[in-house]
Design a protein around this motif. Structure first.
Motif, PDB file in Angstrom:
ATOM      1  N   TYR A  12     -26.144   1.002 -21.478  1.00  0.00           N
ATOM      2  CA  TYR A  12     -26.852   1.477 -22.659  1.00  0.00           C
ATOM      3  C   TYR A  12     -25.900   1.636 -23.847  1.00  0.00           C
ATOM      4  O   TYR A  12     -26.256   1.355 -24.982  1.00  0.00           O
ATOM      5  CB  TYR A  12     -27.575   2.793 -22.383  1.00  0.00           C
ATOM      6  N   GLN A  13     -24.676   2.071 -23.581  1.00  0.00           N
ATOM      7  CA  GLN A  13     -23.686   2.218 -24.646  1.00  0.00           C
ATOM      8  C   GLN A  13     -23.337   0.846 -25.233  1.00  0.00           C
ATOM      9  O   GLN A  13     -23.256   0.683 -26.447  1.00  0.00           O
ATOM     10  CB  GLN A  13     -22.440   2.909 -24.121  1.00  0.00           C
ATOM     11  N   ALA A  14     -23.152  -0.149 -24.365  1.00  0.00           N
ATOM     12  CA  ALA A  14     -22.853  -1.503 -24.840  1.00  0.00           C
ATOM     13  C   ALA A  14     -24.029  -2.071 -25.626  1.00  0.00           C
ATOM     14  O   ALA A  14     -23.842  -2.709 -26.675  1.00  0.00           O
ATOM     15  CB  ALA A  14     -22.513  -2.403 -23.655  1.00  0.00           C
ATOM     16  N   GLU A  15     -25.245  -1.838 -25.132  1.00  0.00           N
ATOM     17  CA  GLU A  15     -26.435  -2.311 -25.832  1.00  0.00           C
ATOM     18  C   GLU A  15     -26.529  -1.687 -27.225  1.00  0.00           C
ATOM     19  O   GLU A  15     -26.831  -2.372 -28.201  1.00  0.00           O
ATOM     20  CB  GLU A  15     -27.687  -1.971 -25.023  1.00  0.00           C
ATOM     21  N   SER A  16     -26.222  -0.417 -27.326  1.00  0.00           N
ATOM     22  CA  SER A  16     -26.251   0.279 -28.609  1.00  0.00           C
ATOM     23  C   SER A  16     -25.208  -0.296 -29.562  1.00  0.00           C
ATOM     24  O   SER A  16     -25.466  -0.480 -30.756  1.00  0.00           O
ATOM     25  CB  SER A  16     -26.012   1.773 -28.390  1.00  0.00           C
ATOM     26  N   MET A  17     -24.025  -0.613 -29.037  1.00  0.00           N
ATOM     27  CA  MET A  17     -22.967  -1.183 -29.858  1.00  0.00           C
ATOM     28  C   MET A  17     -23.386  -2.558 -30.399  1.00  0.00           C
ATOM     29  O   MET A  17     -23.235  -2.848 -31.581  1.00  0.00           O
ATOM     30  CB  MET A  17     -21.671  -1.324 -29.061  1.00  0.00           C
ATOM     31  N   ALA A  80     -39.795   3.885 -27.008  1.00  0.00           N
ATOM     32  CA  ALA A  80     -38.467   3.915 -26.388  1.00  0.00           C
ATOM     33  C   ALA A  80     -38.104   2.516 -25.899  1.00  0.00           C
ATOM     34  O   ALA A  80     -38.892   1.584 -26.016  1.00  0.00           O
ATOM     35  CB  ALA A  80     -38.470   4.905 -25.217  1.00  0.00           C
ATOM     36  N   GLY A  81     -36.919   2.349 -25.338  1.00  0.00           N
ATOM     37  CA  GLY A  81     -36.456   1.043 -24.879  1.00  0.00           C
ATOM     38  C   GLY A  81     -37.257   0.486 -23.716  1.00  0.00           C
ATOM     39  O   GLY A  81     -38.026   1.182 -23.064  1.00  0.00           O
ATOM     40  N   ALA A  82     -37.052  -0.806 -23.472  1.00  0.00           N
ATOM     41  CA  ALA A  82     -37.694  -1.472 -22.344  1.00  0.00           C
ATOM     42  C   ALA A  82     -37.078  -0.969 -21.043  1.00  0.00           C
ATOM     43  O   ALA A  82     -35.975  -0.435 -21.032  1.00  0.00           O
ATOM     44  CB  ALA A  82     -37.503  -2.980 -22.463  1.00  0.00           C
ATOM     45  N   HIS A  83     -37.800  -1.139 -19.945  1.00  0.00           N
ATOM     46  CA  HIS A  83     -37.223  -0.816 -18.646  1.00  0.00           C
ATOM     47  C   HIS A  83     -37.745  -1.789 -17.598  1.00  0.00           C
ATOM     48  O   HIS A  83     -38.742  -2.471 -17.802  1.00  0.00           O
ATOM     49  CB  HIS A  83     -37.477   0.645 -18.242  1.00  0.00           C
ATOM     50  N   TYR A  84     -37.011  -1.862 -16.479  1.00  0.00           N
ATOM     51  CA  TYR A  84     -37.337  -2.783 -15.398  1.00  0.00           C
ATOM     52  C   TYR A  84     -37.816  -2.000 -14.196  1.00  0.00           C
ATOM     53  O   TYR A  84     -37.224  -0.989 -13.822  1.00  0.00           O
ATOM     54  CB  TYR A  84     -36.098  -3.594 -15.025  1.00  0.00           C
ATOM     55  N   GLU A  85     -38.908  -2.456 -13.622  1.00  0.00           N
ATOM     56  CA  GLU A  85     -39.443  -1.863 -12.394  1.00  0.00           C
ATOM     57  C   GLU A  85     -39.269  -2.903 -11.290  1.00  0.00           C
ATOM     58  O   GLU A  85     -39.847  -3.984 -11.355  1.00  0.00           O
ATOM     59  CB  GLU A  85     -40.925  -1.526 -12.580  1.00  0.00           C
ATOM     60  N   PRO A  86     -38.428  -2.610 -10.261  1.00  0.00           N
ATOM     61  CA  PRO A  86     -38.119  -3.629  -9.257  1.00  0.00           C
ATOM     62  C   PRO A  86     -39.261  -4.017  -8.319  1.00  0.00           C
ATOM     63  O   PRO A  86     -39.335  -5.158  -7.880  1.00  0.00           O
ATOM     64  CB  PRO A  86     -36.944  -3.042  -8.484  1.00  0.00           C
TER      65      PRO A  86
END
Length: 111
Positions: A12-17, A80-86
């Protein structure tokens, strides 16, 4: 904090950057940004127009990887951001405050 949680936080930190770099490039002359003293020119950020276009992109990416197209894309409530449901494999994408299935906010539905 578990190892998975630390990994998720780093992602999430990398995505924000990266998002910040694209936002800065959008305002910068010639879309140039400075990263550790190196000037980079970033292309315009690709945006999806609808959940259907996100689904086509996911299907194409899975095809290139030689995987079966089993991941479904659906609208997610809120902004809010996207998310993955396995199980079952689903990517939930926020569509903002627009119509169901349409990407209304500028940051929604970006590649």
């Amino acid at each position: 904090m578990t190892v998975a949680d630390r990994g998720r936080a780093a992602l999430y930190q990398a995505e924000s950057m990266v998002r910040g770099l694209f936002e800065h490039a959008q305002r910068a002359p010639g879309r140039a940004v400075d990263v550790c003293g190196i000037a980079l020119t970033l292309p315009p950020e690709a945006r999806f127009a609808s959940l259907e276009s996100v689904q086509r992109y996911v299907d194409d990416a899975l095809r290139v990887l030689g995987r079966p197209a089993e991941v479904r894309v659906r609208a997610r409530a809120g902004v809010a951001g996207a998310h993955y449901e396995p199980v079952p494999p689903v990517i939930a994408v926020p569509t903002g405050a627009g119509e169901r299935g349409r990407c209304a906010r500028p940051w929604c539905c970006t590649r």
